[in-house]
Design a protein around this motif. Sequence first.
Motif, mmCIF file in Angstrom:
data_model
loop_
_atom_site.group_PDB
_atom_site.id
_atom_site.type_symbol
_atom_site.label_atom_id
_atom_site.label_comp_id
_atom_site.label_asym_id
_atom_site.label_seq_id
_atom_site.Cartn_x
_atom_site.Cartn_y
_atom_site.Cartn_z
ATOM 1 N N UNK A 166 -6.472 62.881 42.504
ATOM 2 C CA UNK A 166 -7.395 63.945 42.127
ATOM 3 C C UNK A 166 -6.728 65.303 42.122
ATOM 4 N N UNK A 167 -7.295 66.185 41.351
ATOM 5 C CA UNK A 167 -6.936 67.605 41.358
ATOM 6 C C UNK A 167 -8.152 68.381 41.856
ATOM 7 N N UNK A 168 -7.877 69.343 42.716
ATOM 8 C CA UNK A 168 -8.908 70.194 43.272
ATOM 9 C C UNK A 168 -8.431 71.634 43.168
ATOM 10 N N UNK A 169 -9.323 72.581 43.335
ATOM 11 C CA UNK A 169 -8.912 73.978 43.317
ATOM 12 C C UNK A 169 -9.753 74.773 44.309
ATOM 13 N N UNK A 170 -9.160 75.860 44.746
ATOM 14 C CA UNK A 170 -9.865 76.749 45.665
ATOM 15 C C UNK A 170 -9.539 78.186 45.302
ATOM 16 N N UNK A 215 -13.481 74.640 48.336
ATOM 17 C CA UNK A 215 -12.645 73.793 47.493
ATOM 18 C C UNK A 215 -13.525 73.017 46.517
ATOM 19 N N UNK A 216 -13.078 72.951 45.282
ATOM 20 C CA UNK A 216 -13.866 72.371 44.193
ATOM 21 C C UNK A 216 -13.102 71.217 43.557
ATOM 22 N N UNK A 217 -13.796 70.124 43.311
ATOM 23 C CA UNK A 217 -13.165 69.012 42.605
ATOM 24 C C UNK A 217 -13.000 69.394 41.134
ATOM 25 N N UNK A 218 -11.811 69.151 40.608
ATOM 26 C CA UNK A 218 -11.531 69.447 39.202
ATOM 27 C C UNK A 218 -11.536 68.164 38.379
ATOM 28 N N UNK A 219 -10.748 67.189 38.799
ATOM 29 C CA UNK A 219 -10.645 65.951 38.023
ATOM 30 C C UNK A 219 -10.102 64.834 38.903
ATOM 31 N N UNK A 220 -10.482 63.621 38.557
ATOM 32 C CA UNK A 220 -10.026 62.434 39.280
ATOM 33 C C UNK A 220 -9.636 61.377 38.267
ATOM 34 N N UNK A 255 -5.550 54.587 35.484
ATOM 35 C CA UNK A 255 -5.731 55.582 34.439
ATOM 36 C C UNK A 255 -6.906 55.287 33.530
ATOM 37 N N UNK A 256 -7.594 54.174 33.773
ATOM 38 C CA UNK A 256 -8.692 53.777 32.892
ATOM 39 C C UNK A 256 -9.954 54.605 33.102
ATOM 40 N N UNK A 257 -10.090 55.149 34.280
ATOM 41 C CA UNK A 257 -11.319 55.892 34.599
ATOM 42 C C UNK A 257 -10.964 57.305 35.015
ATOM 43 N N UNK A 258 -11.743 58.257 34.509
ATOM 44 C CA UNK A 258 -11.558 59.659 34.873
ATOM 45 C C UNK A 258 -12.915 60.293 35.145
ATOM 46 N N UNK A 259 -12.864 61.378 35.891
ATOM 47 C CA UNK A 259 -14.065 62.147 36.202
ATOM 48 C C UNK A 259 -13.676 63.611 36.217
ATOM 49 N N UNK A 274 -10.961 52.592 46.368
ATOM 50 C CA UNK A 274 -11.670 52.589 45.105
ATOM 51 C C UNK A 274 -11.813 53.979 44.514
ATOM 52 N N UNK A 275 -12.197 54.005 43.266
ATOM 53 C CA UNK A 275 -12.395 55.254 42.545
ATOM 54 C C UNK A 275 -13.498 56.066 43.219
#
Length: 122
Positions: free
Chosen positions: A34-38, A44-49, A54-58, A101-102
């Motif tokens: 995951x990528x997060x930012x603050x 801290x905020x979730x950016x992407x997972x 690599x099949x699933x992203x959020x 798990x994801x």
Amino acid sequence: VQLQAFGGGLVQAGGSLRLSCAASGRTFSSYTMGWFRQAPGKERELVAVISWSGDFTYYGDSVKGRFTISRDNAKNTVYLQLNSLKPEDTAVYYCAAQLGGFTAVTTDFGSWGQGTLVTVSS
């Protein structure tokens, strides 16, 4: 797993950057990443997972359609492409790993790298 993020910098609004996060260890492909930012004064905020395959992203709502997460398991690296940057994207960006798990729950991520600063000027 140990993580090292890099690629941050100063960019004008509307510009692009690509962040990279290199992982040590032989089990990188087992991790959800995951990528997060603050930003200063903010939580801290979730950016992407991205899932281990690599099949699933959020994506967080604030970056959908502008940022793209990807990974290369052969290189033990996860990427975050940042496009159409806005001043409100200014923050320290962190990569993190979760063995299991994801998930899109920040507290599920147990391994964190040092951050890389992204500054977007208006």
